[in-house]
Design a protein around this motif. Structure first.
Motif, PDB file in Angstrom:
ATOM      1  N   ASN A  77       0.811  -1.208   0.000  1.00  0.00           N
ATOM      2  CA  ASN A  77       0.000   0.000   0.000  1.00  0.00           C
ATOM      3  C   ASN A  77       0.851   1.268   0.000  1.00  0.00           C
ATOM      4  O   ASN A  77       0.354   2.350  -0.319  1.00  0.00           O
ATOM      5  CB  ASN A  77      -0.921   0.012   1.225  1.00  0.00           C
ATOM      6  N   SER A  78       2.137   1.141   0.378  1.00  0.00           N
ATOM      7  CA  SER A  78       3.020   2.307   0.374  1.00  0.00           C
ATOM      8  C   SER A  78       3.895   2.348  -0.870  1.00  0.00           C
ATOM      9  O   SER A  78       4.767   3.201  -0.983  1.00  0.00           O
ATOM     10  CB  SER A  78       3.904   2.319   1.630  1.00  0.00           C
ATOM     11  N   ASN A  79       3.676   1.429  -1.808  1.00  0.00           N
ATOM     12  CA  ASN A  79       4.396   1.470  -3.074  1.00  0.00           C
ATOM     13  C   ASN A  79       3.874   2.598  -3.958  1.00  0.00           C
ATOM     14  O   ASN A  79       2.756   3.098  -3.772  1.00  0.00           O
ATOM     15  CB  ASN A  79       4.237   0.147  -3.831  1.00  0.00           C
ATOM     16  N   PHE A  80       4.679   2.974  -4.931  1.00  0.00           N
ATOM     17  CA  PHE A  80       4.202   3.898  -5.955  1.00  0.00           C
ATOM     18  C   PHE A  80       3.177   3.187  -6.851  1.00  0.00           C
ATOM     19  O   PHE A  80       3.221   1.969  -6.992  1.00  0.00           O
ATOM     20  CB  PHE A  80       5.366   4.363  -6.833  1.00  0.00           C
ATOM     21  N   PRO A  81       2.275   3.949  -7.468  1.00  0.00           N
ATOM     22  CA  PRO A  81       1.360   3.352  -8.456  1.00  0.00           C
ATOM     23  C   PRO A  81       2.075   3.175  -9.798  1.00  0.00           C
ATOM     24  O   PRO A  81       1.683   3.738 -10.819  1.00  0.00           O
ATOM     25  CB  PRO A  81       0.232   4.380  -8.538  1.00  0.00           C
ATOM     26  N   GLY A  82       3.140   2.401  -9.771  1.00  0.00           N
ATOM     27  CA  GLY A  82       4.006   2.208 -10.924  1.00  0.00           C
ATOM     28  C   GLY A  82       5.424   2.001 -10.433  1.00  0.00           C
ATOM     29  O   GLY A  82       5.639   1.415  -9.377  1.00  0.00           O
ATOM     30  N   LYS A  83       6.398   2.496 -11.178  1.00  0.00           N
ATOM     31  CA  LYS A  83       7.784   2.367 -10.747  1.00  0.00           C
ATOM     32  C   LYS A  83       8.612   3.512 -11.304  1.00  0.00           C
ATOM     33  O   LYS A  83       8.162   4.267 -12.181  1.00  0.00           O
ATOM     34  CB  LYS A  83       8.374   1.028 -11.188  1.00  0.00           C
ATOM     35  N   VAL A  84       9.834   3.630 -10.781  1.00  0.00           N
ATOM     36  CA  VAL A  84      10.791   4.630 -11.249  1.00  0.00           C
ATOM     37  C   VAL A  84      11.940   3.897 -11.928  1.00  0.00           C
ATOM     38  O   VAL A  84      12.522   2.968 -11.363  1.00  0.00           O
ATOM     39  CB  VAL A  84      11.343   5.470 -10.085  1.00  0.00           C
ATOM     40  N   LYS A  85      12.256   4.306 -13.145  1.00  0.00           N
ATOM     41  CA  LYS A  85      13.404   3.766 -13.878  1.00  0.00           C
ATOM     42  C   LYS A  85      14.452   4.861 -13.935  1.00  0.00           C
ATOM     43  O   LYS A  85      14.226   5.919 -14.536  1.00  0.00           O
ATOM     44  CB  LYS A  85      12.980   3.339 -15.281  1.00  0.00           C
ATOM     45  N   ALA A  86      15.606   4.612 -13.269  1.00  0.00           N
ATOM     46  CA  ALA A  86      16.624   5.652 -13.119  1.00  0.00           C
ATOM     47  C   ALA A  86      17.890   5.298 -13.884  1.00  0.00           C
ATOM     48  O   ALA A  86      18.320   4.143 -13.910  1.00  0.00           O
ATOM     49  CB  ALA A  86      16.947   5.840 -11.640  1.00  0.00           C
ATOM     50  N   LEU A  87      18.501   6.314 -14.487  1.00  0.00           N
ATOM     51  CA  LEU A  87      19.759   6.167 -15.199  1.00  0.00           C
ATOM     52  C   LEU A  87      20.671   7.293 -14.742  1.00  0.00           C
ATOM     53  O   LEU A  87      20.314   8.469 -14.850  1.00  0.00           O
ATOM     54  CB  LEU A  87      19.541   6.250 -16.710  1.00  0.00           C
ATOM     55  N   GLY A  88      21.854   6.919 -14.196  1.00  0.00           N
ATOM     56  CA  GLY A  88      22.684   7.948 -13.601  1.00  0.00           C
ATOM     57  C   GLY A  88      24.166   7.804 -13.865  1.00  0.00           C
ATOM     58  O   GLY A  88      24.660   6.739 -14.229  1.00  0.00           O
ATOM     59  N   LEU A  89      24.870   8.910 -13.627  1.00  0.00           N
ATOM     60  CA  LEU A  89      26.322   8.959 -13.729  1.00  0.00           C
ATOM     61  C   LEU A  89      26.840   9.671 -12.493  1.00  0.00           C
ATOM     62  O   LEU A  89      26.353  10.758 -12.145  1.00  0.00           O
ATOM     63  CB  LEU A  89      26.747   9.699 -14.995  1.00  0.00           C
TER      64      LEU A  89
END
Length: 205
Positions: A93-105
């Motif tokens: 219930n505390s998850n996002f309604p989806g997800k985060v896809k991250a790309l970093g340097l």
């Protein structure tokens, strides 16, 4: 994420007990550069849902005590990073309604404090894509992710390889343009996390 934490602890314990150190003697290799990653990449095909994690590091040895490196990282996460381990962390219930896809340097600086004991600071700039439950992109944002790490550097095979179990504290003081539905969950938790285990490895050359 608790599964990821337990996976990291188990992997650290196993490899920590099996790894043997080698003192840098006259026959040891003295590196100028290294390429490495983290053994957390092994969690990608094992855990469900997958963290889709990949990391590649390239470093330069400036002196026997000073090392700088560049880190390329990509991963996906499905809830606020500040949630603690435990029942609340597993609560869907505390998850996002989806997800985060991250790309970093990122850029990291390591300082050897005593023998193999080191401290390291990392700063990573992430471009984040916010995806809905169907995997469609909603919008994009920026995150600055900082890490303070302490660990031990094990030299293996006359310093040709290394293994680094560590513990870290992380923070993300800048985290922009989250969708409103993501921001509601993000605001419930801290913008830092303590006692995150790590296990890095690499090849010196």
């Amino acid at each position: 994420m608790k599964k990821q934490f337990l996976f990291s602890i188990a992997l650290c314990s196993l490899l920590f007990t099996r790894a043997s150190t080698q003192a840098v003697g006259e026959d040891a290799f003295l590196p100028k550069h290294f390429i490495g990653s983290t053994l957390f990449v092994l969690a990608t095909p094992i855990l469900s849902p997958s963290p889709e994690y990949f990391q590649l590091n390239f470093g330069c040895v400036l002196s026997p005590k000073d090392v700088v490196s560049i880190e390329a990282i990509t991963w996906a996460y499905r809830g606020p990073l500040g949630r603690p381990y435990g029942p609340d962390y597993e609560n869907e219930n505390s998850n996002f309604p989806g997800k985060v896809k991250a790309l970093g340097l990122g850029l990291a600086y390591k300082r050897f404090l005593w023998k193999g004991v080191y401290g390291q600071v990392h700063a990573t700039a992430f471009r984040q894509n916010f995806l809905d439950e169907q995997g469609d992109k909603i919008q994009s944002g920026f995150q600055l992710f900082n890490t303070l790490r302490f660990g031990y550097h094990f030299r293996l095979f006359k310093n040709r390889l290394f293994l680094e179990p560590s513990i870290a504290a992380t923070s993300w003081p800048i985290n922009t343009n989250l969708p409103d539905s993501f921001q509601v969950e993000e605001d419930k938790w801290n913008k830092y996390f303590l006692f995150e285990p790590g296990l890095h490895f690499g090849v010196n050359f």
